[in-house]
Design a protein around this motif. Structure first.
Motif, PDB file in Angstrom:
ATOM      1  N   ASP A  63       2.841  -5.784   6.635  1.00  0.00           N
ATOM      2  CA  ASP A  63       2.326  -4.479   7.063  1.00  0.00           C
ATOM      3  C   ASP A  63       2.905  -4.203   8.444  1.00  0.00           C
ATOM      4  N   ILE A  64       3.733  -3.179   8.557  1.00  0.00           N
ATOM      5  CA  ILE A  64       4.356  -2.898   9.856  1.00  0.00           C
ATOM      6  C   ILE A  64       4.333  -1.400  10.118  1.00  0.00           C
ATOM      7  N   THR A  65       4.164  -1.023  11.390  1.00  0.00           N
ATOM      8  CA  THR A  65       4.299   0.377  11.785  1.00  0.00           C
ATOM      9  C   THR A  65       5.224   0.470  12.986  1.00  0.00           C
ATOM     10  N   ASP A 110       4.696   3.602   8.439  1.00  0.00           N
ATOM     11  CA  ASP A 110       3.777   2.472   8.212  1.00  0.00           C
ATOM     12  C   ASP A 110       3.939   2.013   6.770  1.00  0.00           C
ATOM     13  N   PHE A 119       0.888  -1.171   0.000  1.00  0.00           N
ATOM     14  CA  PHE A 119       0.000   0.000   0.000  1.00  0.00           C
ATOM     15  C   PHE A 119       0.922   1.216   0.000  1.00  0.00           C
ATOM     16  N   GLU A 138      -2.454  -3.360  15.829  1.00  0.00           N
ATOM     17  CA  GLU A 138      -1.892  -2.031  15.585  1.00  0.00           C
ATOM     18  C   GLU A 138      -2.620  -0.910  16.337  1.00  0.00           C
ATOM     19  N   GLU A 189       2.585  -1.465  15.051  1.00  0.00           N
ATOM     20  CA  GLU A 189       1.835  -2.499  14.327  1.00  0.00           C
ATOM     21  C   GLU A 189       2.686  -3.728  14.063  1.00  0.00           C
TER      22      GLU A 189
END
Ligand code: CO
Ligand code: CO
Length: 365
Positions: free
Chosen positions: A235-237, A224, A193, A328, A342
């Motif tokens: 998907d990591i934050t 993010d 994304f 998250e 996240e």
């Protein structure tokens, strides 16, 4: 042969739900169920999977050779040419399907064009099959988890480089570019994304889009991002402080970190999204920041960046081992900034394993 067993599973689910057939349009479900990579276009393409396991597909003639080569199962094709349109092909296909009965359709993916075409040429009652298909896709097999682990490795390599590039005067966009370039070098086929780098006041907006703001000492910076490998995403934050953070910023960080840990700790087979959301939310409420945690605790991920299950107060379906989702929590306070942490987790037989393992303690640059 993976897709063949997926056809078996979807047929079982159709029988259990008393749905005669499933209509699948180009997108993640078509890839998952039949092995076909197709994108929605103005040209109509619909696959029909009957309870019996028969698969029929109306599609533009020019797509047929590739579809035939890719298909992981036997498909009866009904090709149509631009000059004649799809009416005859679709009519014949629907005749051969021998409905009536209920036809399951993808409520969040199928477009008005496909729905109207089906209604025009077939006498069928359409029902929402979103949950039926989601039930198949939610638990991942070993090969799917391998792809997700690879996507996690790539995004974490990129995140390391992005954090190293953080310095006063650099722009959000520059940091995002470092992240995306490094994760591509680490094997990512593209971001899952639009990469978010939200600094200072922008960090207080959970839906911020990366811009040209220059980083300043005192900023909280929410990073993010996600990578994509072999059709699966990560998907990591993480949130980084530039310069010494204020006491309140630290307190918010520690609160969100504790909420993240509580959410992961509550993640086990048999738990539902409401319980996991509640565990994370309770920590934030107890610290007095409940009104600033303005989104759900997490979402499923796999072939898509957002897919079932969704973790919020009304998610009551128990989750099975093999289910993958994000945890998250975040707190966003105008005038101070935002913090989100996240992780991607997979439910195991007795708990959960974090796929993401990037350092969670506050990084001060
Ligand atoms: Co994210
Ligand atoms: Co997410």
């Amino acid at each position: 042969m993976e897709a063949t067993s997926r056809i078996d599973r979807v047929c079982q689910a159709l029988r259990a739900a008393d749905v005669s057939a499933l209509a699948v349009v180009p997108g993640a479900n078509l890839l998952y169920l039949l092995g076909l990579t197709m994108h929605s276009s103005e040209r109509l393409a619909i696959a029909f999977i009957a309870q019996s396991g028969d698969v029929r597909m109306v599609l533009p003639a020019l797509e047929q050779p590739r579809a035939a080569a890719e298909a992981q199962t036997e498909i009866q094709f009904y090709p149509w040419h631009d000059a004649e349109g799809y009416a005859q092909a679709l009519g014949q296909c629907l005749d051969d399907l021998q409905l009536p009965g209920q036809l399951g359709v993808e409520y969040t993916t199928m477009r008005v064009m496909e729905l109207r075409a089906i209604e025009q040429f077939g006498e069928v009652e359409t029902v929402d099959a979103t949950e039926l298909i989601a039930g198949l896709r939610m638990t991942k097999d070993a090969a799917e988890l391998d792809a997700m682990r690879a996507a996690v490795r790539a995004v974490e390599a990129g995140l390391r480089a992005a954090i190293d590039a953080i310095k006063p005067g650099a722009t959000e966009r520059e940091i995002a570019e470092v992240w995306e370039r490094t994760m591509r070098e680490a094997g990512s086929q593209g971001p899952s994304f639009t990469t978010i780098v939200a600094s200072g006041p922008n960090s207080a907006n959970p839906h911020y889009t990366t811009g040209d703001r220059r980083l300043q000492p005192g900023d909280l910076i929410v990073l993010d991002g996600g990578a994509q490998i072999g059709g699966y995403v990560s998907d990591i934050t993480r949130t980084v402080a530039l310069g010494e953070p204020s006491d309140e910023a630290r307190k918010i960080y520690e609160t969100v970190l504790a909420a993240n840990r509580a959410g992961v700790a509550a993640s086990k087979p048999g738990a539902n999204g409401a319980q996991i959301d509640g565990a994370a939310r309770q920590v934030i409420e107890d610290a007095g920041y409940g009104q600033y945690f303005i989104h759900r605790t997490g979402h499923g991920l796999g072939m898509e960046i957002h897919e079932p299950p969704y973790l919020h107060a009304t998610s009551t379906a128990p989750l099975a081992a093999g289910t993958t989702f994000t945890v998250e929590p975040g707190v966003y306070v105008a005038g101070i900034g935002g913090v989100r942490i996240e992780d991607d987790v997979v439910l195991t037989e007795n708990g959960a394993e974090c796929l993401t393992n990037f350092d969670r303690e506050l990084i001060i640059r």
